[in-house]
Design a protein around this motif. Structure first.
Motif, short mmCIF file in Angstrom:
data_model
loop_
_atom_site.label_atom_id
_atom_site.label_comp_id
_atom_site.label_asym_id
_atom_site.label_seq_id
_atom_site.Cartn_x
_atom_site.Cartn_y
_atom_site.Cartn_z
N VAL A 72 9.06 8.53 -6.16
CA VAL A 72 9.13 7.21 -6.77
C VAL A 72 10.24 6.37 -6.16
O VAL A 72 10.13 5.14 -6.08
CB VAL A 72 9.31 7.36 -8.29
N ARG B 138 3.18 6.42 -2.26
CA ARG B 138 4.23 7.42 -2.02
C ARG B 138 4.32 8.39 -3.20
O ARG B 138 4.18 7.99 -4.36
CB ARG B 138 5.59 6.75 -1.83
N ARG B 139 4.57 9.66 -2.89
CA ARG B 139 4.73 10.65 -3.96
C ARG B 139 6.09 10.50 -4.63
O ARG B 139 6.20 10.60 -5.85
CB ARG B 139 4.59 12.05 -3.35
N TRP C 116 -10.18 9.10 -9.45
CA TRP C 116 -9.66 8.03 -8.61
C TRP C 116 -10.62 7.52 -7.56
O TRP C 116 -10.53 6.34 -7.20
CB TRP C 116 -8.32 8.42 -8.00
N GLY D 280 -12.08 -1.11 -6.75
CA GLY D 280 -11.01 -1.98 -6.27
C GLY D 280 -11.32 -2.58 -4.92
O GLY D 280 -11.12 -3.77 -4.68
N ARG E 51 -0.39 12.66 -7.95
CA ARG E 51 0.00 11.26 -7.97
C ARG E 51 -1.01 10.41 -8.73
O ARG E 51 -0.67 9.49 -9.43
CB ARG E 51 0.07 10.72 -6.54
N PHE E 52 -2.30 10.73 -8.51
CA PHE E 52 -3.35 9.84 -9.00
C PHE E 52 -4.06 10.44 -10.19
O PHE E 52 -4.04 11.64 -10.43
CB PHE E 52 -4.36 9.56 -7.88
N ARG E 53 -4.69 9.56 -10.95
CA ARG E 53 -5.42 10.02 -12.12
C ARG E 53 -6.72 10.68 -11.74
O ARG E 53 -7.19 10.59 -10.61
CB ARG E 53 -5.74 8.80 -12.99
N SER F 60 8.86 4.70 -3.29
CA SER F 60 8.03 3.58 -3.75
C SER F 60 8.89 2.35 -3.97
O SER F 60 8.53 1.24 -3.55
CB SER F 60 7.34 3.94 -5.06
N GLN G 92 12.91 14.81 -14.63
CA GLN G 92 11.46 14.97 -14.60
C GLN G 92 11.07 16.05 -13.60
O GLN G 92 11.59 16.08 -12.49
CB GLN G 92 10.84 13.63 -14.17
N ILE H 66 0.84 -1.20 0.00
CA ILE H 66 0.00 0.00 0.00
C ILE H 66 0.87 1.25 0.00
O ILE H 66 0.62 2.21 -0.73
CB ILE H 66 -0.96 -0.03 1.20
N GLU I 69 6.35 15.45 -9.68
CA GLU I 69 5.00 15.05 -10.00
C GLU I 69 4.03 15.81 -9.09
O GLU I 69 4.08 15.68 -7.87
CB GLU I 69 4.88 13.55 -9.75
N ILE J 229 2.28 2.04 -3.54
CA ILE J 229 1.46 2.71 -4.54
C ILE J 229 0.96 4.08 -4.09
O ILE J 229 0.32 4.77 -4.85
CB ILE J 229 0.26 1.85 -4.98
N VAL K 132 -12.42 4.48 -9.01
CA VAL K 132 -11.53 3.32 -9.17
C VAL K 132 -11.25 2.68 -7.83
O VAL K 132 -11.25 1.44 -7.69
CB VAL K 132 -10.22 3.76 -9.87
N LEU K 133 -11.02 3.52 -6.80
CA LEU K 133 -10.74 3.00 -5.46
C LEU K 133 -11.93 2.20 -4.95
O LEU K 133 -11.77 1.10 -4.40
CB LEU K 133 -10.43 4.17 -4.53
#
Lengths: 102, 169
Positions: free
Chosen positions: B27, B24-25, B91, B98, B86-88, B30, B80, B19, B83, B22, B94-95
């Motif tokens: 990477v 963490r801001r 969300w 899921g 983080r999420f589309r 992550s 880069q 958890i 970010e 997926i 989707v959550l």
């Protein structure tokens, strides 16, 4: 605490599967999406090993080895594609890659 | 009793770190939590008597895949911009779907009637030995195909990763 049986392992595997699926669907960063795919493949491996242990056969562990081989190939090719993508498009955010979207 | 404690420890390590992976801001964080999650899975393998897979998990996943991800991260993520999101979009839906899927799976698993455990037919040797026996006696063709897949993956990664100067417009 209850002594863990096969069901407990299956529940852990299901939770890992759901976490990985949510990671694939929710995150924008393609590297995190690749990590989530690894989580999903690991949850499958837990299932295979648990049933292999339950039936005292090694078939499940042989299958898990095959899954590992494919997962490693997938990670290598996926990361190479990602680097090529970054070189060409300058981004690794999934929702900014909309060239094929109408 | 020790096995029970170890099972719950490894389970919490696996799912909790997954958890965190997926969410963490950063990477790199992550990837670090992914290592912890894969370690938990390795511990679960060990509790189920799969010693060979335990070692393969440590060497292949933690030593190989996560290292590869971190190296790719150095090539990509340093340039880069940070970010922001983080999420589309969308969300929460989707959550919810899921979590519904997770609840459904757990509902089914806790009501499943599994076949009774089969006792070992004969006293087998070490786990590595018996896995090798099974693999090479019954799944030799699959083993060879796996080696071809790895070869194709190597060639594919090299072809995809190289820079093509002549096509630069």
């Amino acid at each position: 605490m209850i002594t863990p049986g096969p069901i407990h392992y299956l529940v852990v595997s299901a939770l890992l599967l759901v976490t990985g699926t949510l990671g694939v669907l929710l995150r924008r960063n393609l590297i995190v999406i690749l990590m989530s795919i690894e989580l999903i493949l690991n949850s499958v491996n837990i299932n295979l090993v648990v049933f292999s242990h339950l039936h005292s056969q090694e078939n499940g562990q042989a299958f898990a080895l095959m899954v590992m081989a494919v997962a490693v190939s997938e990670a290598a090719v996926g990361l190479a594609l990602l680097i090529a993508l970054y070189r060409n498009r300058g981004t690794i955010l999934a929702d900014e890659l909309d060239l094929l979207k109408w | 009793m020790l096995g029970t404690i170890l099972f719950y420890t490894f389970s919490v390590l696996t799912v909790g770190s997954a958890i965190l992976t997926i969410t963490r801001r950063n990477v790199v964080m992550s990837a670090v939590w992914l290592i912890a999650s894969l370690l938990g899975v390795a511990g679960l393998f060990l509790l189920q008597g799969a010693e060979f897979l335990f070692v393969a998990q440590l060497i292949l996943y933690i030593g190989g895949v996560v290292l590869l991800i971190l190296i790719a991260l150095m090539l990509v993520s340093a340039q880069q911009p940070t970010e922001t999101k983080r999420f589309r979009k969308g969300w929460p839906l989707v959550l919810a779907v899921g979590l519904l899927l997770g609840g459904e799976l757990i509902f089914v698993f806790t009501r499943a009637a599994l076949p009774a455990a089969t006792a070992a037919a004969q006293v087998s040797g070490a786990n590595t030995e018996s896995v090798a026996d099974t693999l090479f006696a019954h799944y030799l063709a699959a083993f060879e195909v796996a080696s071809v897949i790895l070869l194709v993956a190597i060639i594919g990664a090299v072809v995809m990763g190289q820079r093509r100067e002549e096509h630069q417009a």
